[in-house]
Scaffold this active site. Structure first.
Site, PDB file in Angstrom:
ATOM      1  N   ASN A  58      21.252  29.150  15.572  1.00  0.00           N
ATOM      2  CA  ASN A  58      22.404  28.448  15.427  1.00  0.00           C
ATOM      3  C   ASN A  58      22.199  28.329  13.740  1.00  0.00           C
ATOM      4  OD1 ASN A  58      24.570  27.014  14.956  1.00  0.00           O
ATOM      5  ND2 ASN A  58      23.995  25.199  16.226  1.00  0.00           N
ATOM      6  N   GLU A  98      20.413  19.979  24.834  1.00  0.00           N
ATOM      7  CA  GLU A  98      20.210  19.390  23.385  1.00  0.00           C
ATOM      8  C   GLU A  98      20.152  18.220  23.532  1.00  0.00           C
ATOM      9  OE1 GLU A  98      20.434  22.958  20.411  1.00  0.00           O
ATOM     10  OE2 GLU A  98      22.305  21.555  20.503  1.00  0.00           O
ATOM     11  N   LYS A 105      24.677  27.200  11.681  1.00  0.00           N
ATOM     12  CA  LYS A 105      25.287  26.036  11.297  1.00  0.00           C
ATOM     13  C   LYS A 105      26.331  26.314  10.012  1.00  0.00           C
ATOM     14  CE  LYS A 105      22.621  22.879  13.667  1.00  0.00           C
ATOM     15  NZ  LYS A 105      22.114  21.617  14.028  1.00  0.00           N
ATOM     16  N   HIS A 155      28.681  22.014  20.925  1.00  0.00           N
ATOM     17  CA  HIS A 155      27.415  21.325  20.464  1.00  0.00           C
ATOM     18  C   HIS A 155      27.729  20.091  19.945  1.00  0.00           C
ATOM     19  CE1 HIS A 155      24.572  20.994  17.245  1.00  0.00           C
ATOM     20  NE2 HIS A 155      23.891  21.934  17.489  1.00  0.00           N
ATOM     21  N   SER A 165      15.023  20.483  17.574  1.00  0.00           N
ATOM     22  CA  SER A 165      13.725  20.611  16.602  1.00  0.00           C
ATOM     23  C   SER A 165      12.772  21.842  17.162  1.00  0.00           C
ATOM     24  CB  SER A 165      13.130  19.380  16.396  1.00  0.00           C
ATOM     25  OG  SER A 165      14.079  18.625  15.628  1.00  0.00           O
ATOM     26  N   GLY A 182      18.005  25.659  15.597  1.00  0.00           N
ATOM     27  CA  GLY A 182      18.989  25.388  14.457  1.00  0.00           C
ATOM     28  C   GLY A 182      18.144  25.634  13.106  1.00  0.00           C
ATOM     29  N   GLY A 183      17.686  24.556  12.366  1.00  0.00           N
ATOM     30  CA  GLY A 183      16.921  24.686  11.030  1.00  0.00           C
ATOM     31  C   GLY A 183      15.748  25.854  11.098  1.00  0.00           C
ATOM     32  N   GLU A 211      27.106  18.305  17.293  1.00  0.00           N
ATOM     33  CA  GLU A 211      27.987  18.086  16.116  1.00  0.00           C
ATOM     34  C   GLU A 211      29.275  18.124  16.292  1.00  0.00           C
ATOM     35  OE1 GLU A 211      25.408  20.892  13.871  1.00  0.00           O
ATOM     36  OE2 GLU A 211      23.542  19.681  14.303  1.00  0.00           O
ATOM     37  N   GLY A 223      17.719  18.310  14.659  1.00  0.00           N
ATOM     38  CA  GLY A 223      17.514  18.468  13.191  1.00  0.00           C
ATOM     39  C   GLY A 223      16.648  16.960  12.855  1.00  0.00           C
TER      40      GLY A 223
HETATM   41  P1  PGA Z   1      17.575  22.093  15.047  1.00  0.00           P
HETATM   42  O1  PGA Z   1      19.225  22.225  15.730  1.00  0.00           O
HETATM   43  O2  PGA Z   1      16.626  23.262  15.727  1.00  0.00           O
HETATM   44  O3  PGA Z   1      17.812  22.044  13.615  1.00  0.00           O
HETATM   45  O4  PGA Z   1      17.000  20.570  15.692  1.00  0.00           O
HETATM   46  C1  PGA Z   1      19.245  22.606  16.985  1.00  0.00           C
HETATM   47  C2  PGA Z   1      20.959  22.926  17.126  1.00  0.00           C
HETATM   48  O5  PGA Z   1      21.564  21.934  16.697  1.00  0.00           O
HETATM   49  O6  PGA Z   1      21.244  23.597  17.959  1.00  0.00           O
END
Ligand code: PGA
Length: 256
Positions: free
Chosen positions: A12, A169, A14, A98, A215, A236-237, A100, A175
């Protein structure tokens, strides 16, 4: 004998990367995973890069996903993107609900449910995100929160339950550099599977793929994905860097 579920790892991205950067990252991931067939891999760039990333991965086994969509088919909805538009760009998956989106853009369970139903009608496979906040976990409400999100987000899907992917999640892990302990993830995943069993029956629940997200990194992916009910990762990251994402996918290859 537990059912075999092929792992699925999605990146992802983002709201990151120019079209040129996204193309380069997708090409690099495709090269890094050219021989890997044992894990389903999905890249979810921002809308602006879907076309270019689709071109960069075409002909290979990596699939394209979007990060969101609107539930209406077309019309006066300035700024929105429909399921058919995503299909036109060869998207196969779409991330819905998600945290967010839930936190910053008001995506309630009802909104998520509408989007999930439209996605399925349009032959997109939804990756439906659920997860508790830190306060909810500390108050002992995790199971209750997950059940409520699942029951509402996955209401009335008729014959299509088998096409849904769920991503667990925990909001406090996204994050933040905090990851759920493998046992915590396993507990939540087993609970999610049992709730989906009540909603859609045990056959659907046995086949349901549940990703862990929050994470995920190259150094924790293997242990997380070795849990019995963890069927992949939503990253994500660490998906913004080719090497770490490739390593995470490789961590999901059985007996690798
Ligand atoms: P992250 O994000 O791996 O940066 O924690 C995961 C996500 O939001 O899908």
């Amino acid at each position: 004998m537990a059912k075999y579920r092929k792992k699925i790892v999605a990146g992802n991205w983002k709201m990151n990367l120019s079209i040129a950067e996204a193309t380069e990252l997708a090409s690099s991931v495709a090269r890094g995973l050219a021989e890997v067939r044992e894990v389903d891999v999905v890249l979810c760039p921002p809308f602006t890069a879907l076309g270019a990333v689709g071109d960069a991965i075409s002909g290979g086994s990596i699939k394209l996903g979007a990060q969101n969509m609107y539930w209406e088919k077309d019309g006066a909805f300035t700024g929105e993107i429909s399921a058919a538009m995503l299909r036109g760009l060869f998207c196969r998956y779409v991330i819905l609900g998600h945290s967010e989106r839930r936190t910053h853009f008001g995506d309630t369970d009802e909104v998520v449910n509408r989007k999930v139903r439209t996605a399925l009608e349009s032959s997109l496979e939804p990756i439906v995100c659920v997860g508790e906040s830190l306060e909810q976990r500390e108050a002992g409400e995790t199971n209750e929160v997950l059940e409520a999100q699942l029951r509402a987000s996955l209401a009335d899907l008729g014959a299509d339950y088998g096409k849904v992917i769920v991503a667990y999640e925990p909001v406090w892990a996204i994050g933040s550099g905090l990851t759920a302990a493998p046992a915590q993830a396993q507990d939540a995943h087993a609970w999610i599977r049992s709730v989906v069993g009540e909603i859609a029956g045990s056959e659907v629940a046995d086949s349901l793929r549940i990703q862990y997200g929050g994470s995920v990194k190259a150094d924790n992916a293997r242990e997380l994905m070795s849990q019995a009910d963890v069927d992949g990762a939503l990253v994500g990251g660490a998906s913004l860097e080719s090497r770490s994402f490739v390593e995470i996918v490789r961590a999901g290859v059985p007996n690798d």
